[in-house]
Design an enzyme around this catalytic site. Structure first.
Site, PDB file in Angstrom:
ATOM      1  N   ASP A   1      73.945 -95.512  46.452  1.00 34.06           N
ATOM      2  CA  ASP A   1      73.692 -94.215  45.818  1.00 34.06           C
ATOM      3  C   ASP A   1      75.005 -93.438  45.684  1.00 34.06           C
ATOM      4  O   ASP A   1      75.068 -92.228  45.902  1.00 34.06           O
ATOM      5  CB  ASP A   1      72.657 -93.398  46.597  1.00 34.06           C
ATOM      6  CG  ASP A   1      72.151 -92.180  45.805  1.00 34.06           C
ATOM      7  OD1 ASP A   1      72.462 -92.085  44.600  1.00 34.06           O
ATOM      8  OD2 ASP A   1      71.462 -91.334  46.398  1.00 34.06           O
TER       9      ASP A   1
ATOM     10  N   ASN B   1      70.572 -85.958  48.506  1.00 40.78           N
ATOM     11  CA  ASN B   1      69.153 -86.103  48.183  1.00 40.78           C
ATOM     12  C   ASN B   1      68.787 -87.591  48.146  1.00 40.78           C
ATOM     13  O   ASN B   1      69.351 -88.320  47.329  1.00 40.78           O
ATOM     14  CB  ASN B   1      68.863 -85.450  46.826  1.00 40.78           C
ATOM     15  CG  ASN B   1      67.390 -85.461  46.477  1.00 40.78           C
ATOM     16  OD1 ASN B   1      66.574 -86.085  47.144  1.00 40.78           O
ATOM     17  ND2 ASN B   1      67.036 -84.785  45.401  1.00 40.78           N
TER      18      ASN B   1
ATOM     19  N   ASN C   1      71.201 -91.192  34.796  1.00 40.89           N
ATOM     20  CA  ASN C   1      71.311 -89.728  34.658  1.00 40.89           C
ATOM     21  C   ASN C   1      72.702 -89.296  34.210  1.00 40.89           C
ATOM     22  O   ASN C   1      73.413 -88.570  34.883  1.00 40.89           O
ATOM     23  CB  ASN C   1      70.899 -89.022  35.952  1.00 40.89           C
ATOM     24  CG  ASN C   1      71.731 -89.431  37.156  1.00 40.89           C
ATOM     25  OD1 ASN C   1      72.381 -90.468  37.155  1.00 40.89           O
ATOM     26  ND2 ASN C   1      71.713 -88.606  38.188  1.00 40.89           N
TER      27      ASN C   1
ATOM     28  N   HIS D   1      76.103 -94.292  40.618  1.00 38.36           N
ATOM     29  CA  HIS D   1      76.246 -93.293  39.556  1.00 38.36           C
ATOM     30  C   HIS D   1      77.689 -93.343  39.057  1.00 38.36           C
ATOM     31  O   HIS D   1      78.612 -92.986  39.789  1.00 38.36           O
ATOM     32  CB  HIS D   1      75.906 -91.895  40.073  1.00 38.36           C
ATOM     33  CG  HIS D   1      74.482 -91.757  40.513  1.00 38.36           C
ATOM     34  ND1 HIS D   1      73.459 -91.439  39.647  1.00 38.36           N
ATOM     35  CD2 HIS D   1      73.905 -91.922  41.735  1.00 38.36           C
ATOM     36  CE1 HIS D   1      72.312 -91.403  40.318  1.00 38.36           C
ATOM     37  NE2 HIS D   1      72.561 -91.692  41.583  1.00 38.36           N
TER      38      HIS D   1
END
Length: 428
Positions: free
Chosen positions: A303, A276, A90, A58
């Protein structure tokens, strides 16, 4: 570009060899190579790997530059030995159009610290209701082949089926964040004894496993590829193992934190451990390690989820989910997989470079360390031991669960197409 001679490194953990880089390419691999006209890096005892590839990062830009930018994220990636990262969709706005993925791709080109391959959103706005412009994103300058609503699950089976059918036409893959939303409403940590004792809402393993079971069957039905993001439970491992035994085209990833950390850390109520999918049990951790070793889980993906301090330095229920991971991933894999005897360094190269590049259809990364190949390389001092200090991170965010923990290994050099992005452990 000048010549660089890496002298005496153990290529993929094998015999010591010299590697000569000329321009953007590996010119020669052997012993006793001439250093004439070359800058020499003495690498005796160090491990030389192909540049690492992260299928799940990300970078937060556009929209959340307070937590990370493409520049700071790729600097963090280079520091961790990565030469390519896949940037999740996202962002704000969501990467659900050709315009946004091209923006991220161009920002990656400008950063220069590692290659950035955007991931396109499966659905418009990550809302799970309408397929986004999958074909247009694939045809764009960014040539998107991986699509994900990561952070949210594509929970509608019809939408998931249509996405799998659509990407099959151009050899793409849908990467699923497996989380049944109704089963995880209000969830704060893994569901079990610890969540009951702490009075925190539980995230049951079945919420992940039920989606994986559905999606491998959908992939089989339509003859398409599905990739499972951040697999975290022993039950998920068994479902993926079963699917592969049936010949279903499924791949899976595990994060470094799910290979090392357990739900017991949540007892501290330190929100740095809120993630998560959540940290699971010791049994799950051991099952994930075994699955990564035997190939049921294909790759390690970070992640990497940066957050500004105010999103983590708060009460548990209000805190954001996620951890940074690019700068510590290789060290965690060394500790959990190599030093336990579960993987050798060639196995690490497969799971952190070769396989993620294959899954993401990324050319010129995840290539052998041999003559004529692109000089995307990572040199690792595996004898190093150091305490993690996020103050020294290249990432803009500091939300690491390893602060104060001693981890093994240190990336000393990273090369992107023959150009050093990290030298002696510092950004070039």
């Amino acid at each position: 570009m000048s010549k660089i001679l890496i002298r005496g490194a153990k290529v993929l953990g094998g015999e010591a060899q010299d590697v000569l880089i000329d321009g953007e390419t590996i010119a020669e691999v052997g012993t006793g190579l001439s250093a004439e006209g070359a800058t020499v890096i003495e690498a005796e005892g160090q491990i030389l790997l192909p540049g690492l590839v992260d299928l799940h990062t990300h970078l937060r830009e556009p929209g959340r530059e307070d937590s990370e930018t493409v520049l700071t994220g790729t600097r963090a990636a280079a520091s961790g030995g990565y030469t390519a990262v896949f940037a999740m969709a996202n962002t704000f706005p969501v990467a659900d159009t050709a315009g946004v993925v091209e923006q991220v791709w161009r920002l990656g080109k400008e950063s220069g610290y590692c290659d950035v391959q955007p991931i396109g959103a499966v659905t418009v706005g990550l809302e799970g209701k309408q397929l986004s412009e999958l074909g247009a994103m694939h045809e764009s300058a960014a040539r998107v082949t991986v699509f994900s609503d990561d952070g949210k699950c594509v929970d509608d089976a019809v939408i998931m089926r249509r996405a799998l059918e659509y990407v099959k036409a151009f050899g793409g893959v849908v990467a699923q964040h497996a989380q049944e939303p109704r089963l995880t409403e209000g969830a704060q940590m893994n569901e079990g004894v610890v969540s009951a004792e702490l009075g925190l809402g539980g995230w049951p393993a079945v919420a992940e496993e039920s989606i994986i079971a559905r999606d491998v069957l959908l992939a089989e039905h339509v003859g398409s590829r599905v990739h499972i993001c951040h697999l975290s439970t022993a039950g998920s491992v068994e479902i993926v193992r079963w699917a592969k035994s049936r010949g279903i085209d499924v791949t899976a990833e595990v994060t470094p934190h799910h290979l090392l950390l357990t739900e017991e850390l949540v007892r501290s109520y330190n929100a740095v451990y809120k993630v998560n999918p959540p940290l699971r049990t010791e049994r799950d951790v051991l099952a994930l390690r075994e699955a990564l070793a035997d190939g049921t889980i294909d790759i390690v993906a970070t992640d990497h989820a940066p957050h500004p301090h105010e999103d983590k330095d708060c009460e548990w229920a209000a805190a954001a989910m996620g951890m940074v991971g690019l700068e510590t991933a290789l060290s965690v894999v060394q500790q959990t997989m190599v030093e336990t005897g579960l993987l050798d360094w060639a196995g690490v190269a497969e799971r952190m470079s070769f396989a993620p590049a294959r899954i993401g259809s990324l050319e010129n990364h995840g290539r052998p360390v041999s003559a004529g190949e692109p000089a995307n390389l990572t040199l690792v001092d595996t004898s190093y031991r150091g305490v993690v200090d996020p103050a020294h991170f290249a990432s803009r965010s500091r939300n690491t669960p390893y602060e104060g923990r001693e981890l093994p290994g240190r990336v000393t050099h990273t090369f992107l197409r023959g150009r050093a992005t990290v030298v002696d452990g510092k950004l070039a």
